[in-house]
Design an enzyme around this catalytic site. Structure first.
Site, PDB file in Angstrom:
ATOM      1  N   CYS A 127      13.145  10.739   8.176  1.00 14.75           N
ATOM      2  CA  CYS A 127      12.970  10.330   9.568  1.00 14.75           C
ATOM      3  C   CYS A 127      14.234  10.581  10.388  1.00 14.75           C
ATOM      4  O   CYS A 127      14.166  10.789  11.584  1.00 14.75           O
ATOM      5  CB  CYS A 127      12.579   8.866   9.619  1.00 14.75           C
ATOM      6  SG  CYS A 127      13.580   7.840   8.568  1.00 14.75           S
ATOM      7  N   PRO A 168      -6.970   4.824   6.315  1.00 18.81           N
ATOM      8  CA  PRO A 168      -8.248   4.228   6.726  1.00 18.81           C
ATOM      9  C   PRO A 168      -8.896   3.695   5.450  1.00 18.81           C
ATOM     10  O   PRO A 168      -9.223   4.458   4.550  1.00 18.81           O
ATOM     11  CB  PRO A 168      -9.037   5.427   7.266  1.00 18.81           C
ATOM     12  CG  PRO A 168      -8.054   6.562   7.333  1.00 18.81           C
ATOM     13  CD  PRO A 168      -6.952   6.280   6.356  1.00 18.81           C
ATOM     14  N   ALA A 171       1.890   5.299  -0.191  1.00 23.30           N
ATOM     15  CA  ALA A 171       1.277   6.466   0.440  1.00 23.30           C
ATOM     16  C   ALA A 171       0.350   7.158  -0.555  1.00 23.30           C
ATOM     17  O   ALA A 171       0.608   7.168  -1.758  1.00 23.30           O
ATOM     18  CB  ALA A 171       2.356   7.435   0.906  1.00 23.30           C
ATOM     19  N   GLU A 205       8.641  15.977  16.105  1.00 28.23           N
ATOM     20  CA  GLU A 205       9.167  15.792  14.747  1.00 28.23           C
ATOM     21  C   GLU A 205       8.498  16.806  13.822  1.00 28.23           C
ATOM     22  O   GLU A 205       7.278  16.826  13.709  1.00 28.23           O
ATOM     23  CB  GLU A 205       8.887  14.370  14.265  1.00 28.23           C
ATOM     24  CG  GLU A 205       9.523  14.084  12.928  1.00 28.23           C
ATOM     25  CD  GLU A 205       9.401  12.621  12.502  1.00 28.23           C
ATOM     26  OE1 GLU A 205       8.311  12.055  12.631  1.00 28.23           O
ATOM     27  OE2 GLU A 205      10.417  12.066  12.044  1.00 28.23           O
ATOM     28  N   GLU A 233       9.325   1.223  11.179  1.00 28.25           N
ATOM     29  CA  GLU A 233      10.393   2.220  11.062  1.00 28.25           C
ATOM     30  C   GLU A 233       9.687   3.565  11.172  1.00 28.25           C
ATOM     31  O   GLU A 233       8.974   3.970  10.266  1.00 28.25           O
ATOM     32  CB  GLU A 233      11.120   2.034   9.730  1.00 28.25           C
ATOM     33  CG  GLU A 233      12.527   2.586   9.743  1.00 28.25           C
ATOM     34  CD  GLU A 233      12.532   4.038   9.373  1.00 28.25           C
ATOM     35  OE1 GLU A 233      12.487   4.873  10.305  1.00 28.25           O
ATOM     36  OE2 GLU A 233      12.581   4.340   8.178  1.00 28.25           O
ATOM     37  N   SER A 255       4.560   7.420  10.582  1.00 28.54           N
ATOM     38  CA  SER A 255       4.505   8.115  11.876  1.00 28.54           C
ATOM     39  C   SER A 255       4.411   7.133  13.040  1.00 28.54           C
ATOM     40  O   SER A 255       3.873   6.031  12.890  1.00 28.54           O
ATOM     41  CB  SER A 255       3.290   9.044  11.898  1.00 28.54           C
ATOM     42  OG  SER A 255       2.112   8.290  11.765  1.00 28.54           O
ATOM     43  N   LYS A 300       0.877  -1.191   0.000  1.00 27.58           N
ATOM     44  CA  LYS A 300       0.000   0.000   0.000  1.00 27.58           C
ATOM     45  C   LYS A 300       0.904   1.228   0.000  1.00 27.58           C
ATOM     46  O   LYS A 300       1.477   1.597   1.015  1.00 27.58           O
ATOM     47  CB  LYS A 300      -0.889  -0.003   1.248  1.00 27.58           C
ATOM     48  CG  LYS A 300      -2.210   0.716   1.061  1.00 27.58           C
ATOM     49  CD  LYS A 300      -2.290   2.181   1.208  1.00 27.58           C
ATOM     50  CE  LYS A 300      -1.930   2.999   2.354  1.00 27.58           C
ATOM     51  NZ  LYS A 300      -1.766   4.426   1.918  1.00 27.58           N
ATOM     52  N   GLU A 344      -0.831  20.083   3.269  1.00 28.08           N
ATOM     53  CA  GLU A 344      -1.031  19.746   4.680  1.00 28.08           C
ATOM     54  C   GLU A 344       0.311  19.742   5.428  1.00 28.08           C
ATOM     55  O   GLU A 344       0.438  20.296   6.511  1.00 28.08           O
ATOM     56  CB  GLU A 344      -1.690  18.363   4.735  1.00 28.08           C
ATOM     57  CG  GLU A 344      -2.300  18.033   6.059  1.00 28.08           C
ATOM     58  CD  GLU A 344      -2.910  16.622   6.046  1.00 28.08           C
ATOM     59  OE1 GLU A 344      -3.525  16.225   5.031  1.00 28.08           O
ATOM     60  OE2 GLU A 344      -2.725  15.919   7.060  1.00 28.08           O
TER      61      GLU A 344
HETATM   62  P1  NAP Z   1       1.395   8.202   8.211  1.00 26.35           P
HETATM   63  O1  NAP Z   1       0.016   8.651   8.418  1.00 26.35           O
HETATM   64  O2  NAP Z   1       2.068   7.430   9.276  1.00 26.35           O
HETATM   65  O3  NAP Z   1       1.376   7.359   6.850  1.00 26.35           O
HETATM   66  C1  NAP Z   1       2.274   6.356   6.470  1.00 26.35           C
HETATM   67  C2  NAP Z   1       1.524   5.267   5.709  1.00 26.35           C
HETATM   68  O4  NAP Z   1       0.584   4.600   6.564  1.00 26.35           O
HETATM   69  C3  NAP Z   1       0.687   5.790   4.551  1.00 26.35           C
HETATM   70  O5  NAP Z   1       0.693   4.831   3.525  1.00 26.35           O
HETATM   71  C4  NAP Z   1      -0.674   5.913   5.203  1.00 26.35           C
HETATM   72  O6  NAP Z   1      -1.753   6.017   4.332  1.00 26.35           O
HETATM   73  C5  NAP Z   1      -0.723   4.665   6.026  1.00 26.35           C
HETATM   74  N1  NAP Z   1      -1.692   4.719   7.110  1.00 26.35           N
HETATM   75  C6  NAP Z   1      -2.213   5.817   7.732  1.00 26.35           C
HETATM   76  N2  NAP Z   1      -3.056   5.443   8.709  1.00 26.35           N
HETATM   77  C7  NAP Z   1      -3.081   4.090   8.709  1.00 26.35           C
HETATM   78  C8  NAP Z   1      -3.759   3.104   9.482  1.00 26.35           C
HETATM   79  N3  NAP Z   1      -4.578   3.459  10.479  1.00 26.35           N
HETATM   80  N4  NAP Z   1      -3.549   1.809   9.223  1.00 26.35           N
HETATM   81  C9  NAP Z   1      -2.707   1.432   8.247  1.00 26.35           C
HETATM   82  N5  NAP Z   1      -2.042   2.311   7.468  1.00 26.35           N
HETATM   83  C10 NAP Z   1      -2.219   3.622   7.699  1.00 26.35           C
HETATM   84  O7  NAP Z   1       2.309   9.401   7.847  1.00 26.35           O
HETATM   85  P2  NAP Z   1       1.882  10.730   7.082  1.00 26.35           P
HETATM   86  O8  NAP Z   1       0.446  11.054   7.307  1.00 26.35           O
HETATM   87  O9  NAP Z   1       2.274  10.570   5.708  1.00 26.35           O
HETATM   88  O10 NAP Z   1       2.821  11.808   7.787  1.00 26.35           O
HETATM   89  C11 NAP Z   1       2.558  12.203   9.125  1.00 26.35           C
HETATM   90  C12 NAP Z   1       3.843  12.338   9.919  1.00 26.35           C
HETATM   91  O11 NAP Z   1       4.500  11.093   9.976  1.00 26.35           O
HETATM   92  C13 NAP Z   1       4.869  13.274   9.299  1.00 26.35           C
HETATM   93  O12 NAP Z   1       4.654  14.584   9.666  1.00 26.35           O
HETATM   94  C14 NAP Z   1       6.151  12.733   9.845  1.00 26.35           C
HETATM   95  O13 NAP Z   1       6.375  13.289  11.121  1.00 26.35           O
HETATM   96  C15 NAP Z   1       5.892  11.245   9.978  1.00 26.35           C
HETATM   97  N6  NAP Z   1       6.469  10.452   8.862  1.00 26.35           N
HETATM   98  C16 NAP Z   1       7.568   9.704   9.114  1.00 26.35           C
HETATM   99  C17 NAP Z   1       8.137   8.983   8.082  1.00 26.35           C
HETATM  100  C18 NAP Z   1       9.377   8.155   8.296  1.00 26.35           C
HETATM  101  O14 NAP Z   1      10.162   8.003   7.395  1.00 26.35           O
HETATM  102  N7  NAP Z   1       9.557   7.579   9.465  1.00 26.35           N
HETATM  103  C19 NAP Z   1       7.608   9.016   6.808  1.00 26.35           C
HETATM  104  C20 NAP Z   1       6.456   9.766   6.577  1.00 26.35           C
HETATM  105  C21 NAP Z   1       5.901  10.484   7.620  1.00 26.35           C
HETATM  106  P3  NAP Z   1      -2.092   7.486   3.755  1.00 26.35           P
HETATM  107  O15 NAP Z   1      -1.235   7.562   2.574  1.00 26.35           O
HETATM  108  O16 NAP Z   1      -3.536   7.508   3.439  1.00 26.35           O
HETATM  109  O17 NAP Z   1      -1.739   8.483   4.821  1.00 26.35           O
END
Ligand code: NAP
Ligand code: MG
Length: 486
Positions: free
Chosen positions: A289, A213, A181, A386, A255, A233, A179, A335
């Site tokens: 990250c 979701p 992003a 972060e 991760e 996240s 899946k 966003e």
């Molecule tokens: P995120 O919400 O954690 O999304 C990462 C992935 O998980 C996306 O594919 C997302 O789908 C999916 N996801 C979201 N909610 C889920 C759930 N309940 N069950 C299963 N999968 C789910 O991250 P983000 O919204 O892109 O970014 C938010 C924050 O996360 C950033 O501000 C940053 O601080 C952090 N982040 C960290 C990393 C890293 O490398 N560690 C990478 C990206 C972001 P969607 O595409 O629909 O969101």
């Protein structure tokens, strides 16, 4: 010229299909926020189909399971050939959909192709042990692929994360449902097409675009999924571990984020440390990250360092990421841009000194100036949370003992760095830093051979290195009674 967008559907069982619901969603370029394609929006019904395909491909009599391990390695190398053949196209598509600088995308592709070949060479080296058990027993272990793996990707390194996770799972002999992003589905689909072209059997690799979701939760709650590997996240990481516990005790590799400290000692070579620290937090617009988002500078060089850091940030060339001379591109979407600007406002309100940057650039696209705050203290929000944006927060310290405690005073533990000419300082820091990766007189060292992952809330398990195939394997112990001794 914009790269051609060849694939926008779901990839299930080596076929391109629409979502069962017929729904699509728009994907954008962060350069100006315009829509560049509509892709199929997968949901539970599509995840169910993809997991069925992956399960069938994992059956003991399937083409994939009957392949020799060495043949699996050859297929992976064939995939590497195709990634290298299409590297230029993939780089342009990544930059267009994600806003990543071209040269960073090139770096990621080159590193990814090294990863594929590294893992391809491991496929036929996964082996168990013979064990000298007590009594008349012949005992040995088998290491076998765990089953269908759900791989959930973030948007910040779409190609690198896709390749890293998929390749590790395939090396072990698993099958996968990916899946991507929501912001960056396009390069995942282009890579899926290369798996088919390389000759991977149907169902081994499936890609279902969609939202967290919906597609994401359907994957994490699916009883036929044996493992989830997730990057993103900490908040979602925790939800994934809960879902695994609730449904079927899926294995989970996480991760997650970080608030990584980079320490500059009085004896550091500033000609190296200043650009390295800047790259550590402005690289990919801070959307990494391991961003060096807490920069601790020792008091003896603090003023000089801050002066040079501001000068460096002011000279970074902002522009369209698809132009080769650009040094700083946009944030991934509106966003994320608003979230980062919100942190900058908080920094100002809480008393940090804004020395350069701090504003959005233009009104189109999602650009933010490289921003430097000095006078940051440990309790400020910008020193704790972060940010995931181009915000350098500079803090002052006096002694190594003091900075170690302050650096470790966080729930995160992904990376840490130190610049010093004193080997004792370096070794003490490397020993006591609570982080999965420590870099000395450098920052950002990634290679397929080097394990990567986090302490504390920065994650669970490691990626890269030989050991990272293990979480995709089950160990089976076999004990056979032997006839009595002669
Ligand atoms: P995120 O919400 O954690 O999304 C990462 C992935 O998980 C996306 O594919 C997302 O789908 C999916 N996801 C979201 N909610 C889920 C759930 N309940 N069950 C299963 N999968 C789910 O991250 P983000 O919204 O892109 O970014 C938010 C924050 O996360 C950033 O501000 C940053 O601080 C952090 N982040 C960290 C990393 C890293 O490398 N560690 C990478 C990206 C972001 P969607 O595409 O629909 O969101
Ligand atoms: Mg999200």
């Amino acid at each position: 010229m914009a790269p051609e967008i060849k694939y926008t559907k779901l990839f299930i069982n080596n076929e391109w299909v629409d979502a069962k619901s017929g729904k699509t969603f728009a994907t954008y370029t962060p350069h100006d926020g315009s829509v560049i394609a509509h892709v199929a929006e997968g949901d539970k019904a599509d995840i169910d189909l993809a997991v069925s395909a992956a399960k069938a491909a994992f059956h003991r009599n399937s083409e994939w399971r009957l392949l020799d391990a060495s043949a699996r390695g050859r297929l992976l190398n064939k995939f590497a050939d195709l990634v290298e053949r299409d590297a230029q196209y993939l780089v342009e598509l990544e930059s267009y959909n994600n806003g990543m600088l071209l040269n960073l995308a090139v770096h990621f592709i080159q590193n990814s192709s090294r990863s594929i070949r590294y893992y391809a060479s491991l496929a036929d080296k996964i082996q168990g042990d013979t064990i000298p058990a007590d009594g008349d027993l012949f005992s040995y272990t088998l290491k076998q692929p765990i089953g269908v793996c759900g791989l959930i990707l973030p948007w910040n390194g779409p190609i690198a994360m896709f390749i890293n996770k998929v390749i590790t799972a395939l090396t072990a002999g698993c099958t996968v449902v990916v899946k991507p992003a929501e912001q960056t589905p396009l390069t995942a689909l282009a890579l899926a097409a290369l798996f088919k072209e390389a000759g991977f059997p149907p169902g081994v690799v499936n890609v279902v675009n969609g939202f967290g979701p919906g597609a994401g939760t359907s994957l994490t709650h699916h009883p036929d999924v044996a493992k989830i590997s997730f990057t993103g996240s900490a908040e979602v990481g925790k939800l994934i571990q809960q879902a695994a516990g609730k449904v079927n005790l899926k294995r989970v590799t996480l991760e997650l984020g970080g608030k990584s400290p980079l320490v500059i000692m009085n004896d550091a070579d500033l000609n190296v440390a200043v650009p390295c620290a800047a790259n550590g937090v402005f690289g990919h617009q801070g959307q990494i990250c391991i961003a060096a988002s807490r920069l601790f500078v020792q008091s003896g060089i603090y003023d000089e360092f801050v002066k040079r850091a501001v000068e460096f940030a002011k000279n970074i060339k902002i522009g369209n990421p698809t132009e080769p001379t650009t040094q700083h591109g946009p944030q991934v979407d509106g966003e994320m841009m608003e979230k980062v600007l919100g942190y900058i406002e908080k920094g100002k309100r809480e008393g940090a000194k804004l020395l350069t940057g701090g504003k959005r650039v233009g009104t189109k696209g999602f650009y933010i100036e490289p921003t430097v705050f000095a006078g940051v203290t440990d309790e400020m929000t910008i020193a704790k949370e972060e940010i995931f944006g181009p915000v350098q927060s500079i803090l002052k310290f006096d002694t190594l003992e003091e900075v170690l405690d302050r650096a470790n005073n966080t729930n995160y533990g992904l990376a840490a760095g130190i610049f010093t000419k004193d080997i004792n300082n370096a070794l003490q820091f490397a020993k006591h830093a609570e982080a999965g990766n420590v870099w000395v007189n450098t920052y950002f060292v990634f290679q397929p051979q080097l394990p990567f992952g986090g302490f504390k809330e920065s994650g669970l398990g490691r990626e890269n290195g030989i050991a990272c195939v293990e979480p995709y394997l089950e160990v089976k112990t076999v004990a056979i009674t032997l006839p009595k001794k002669f």
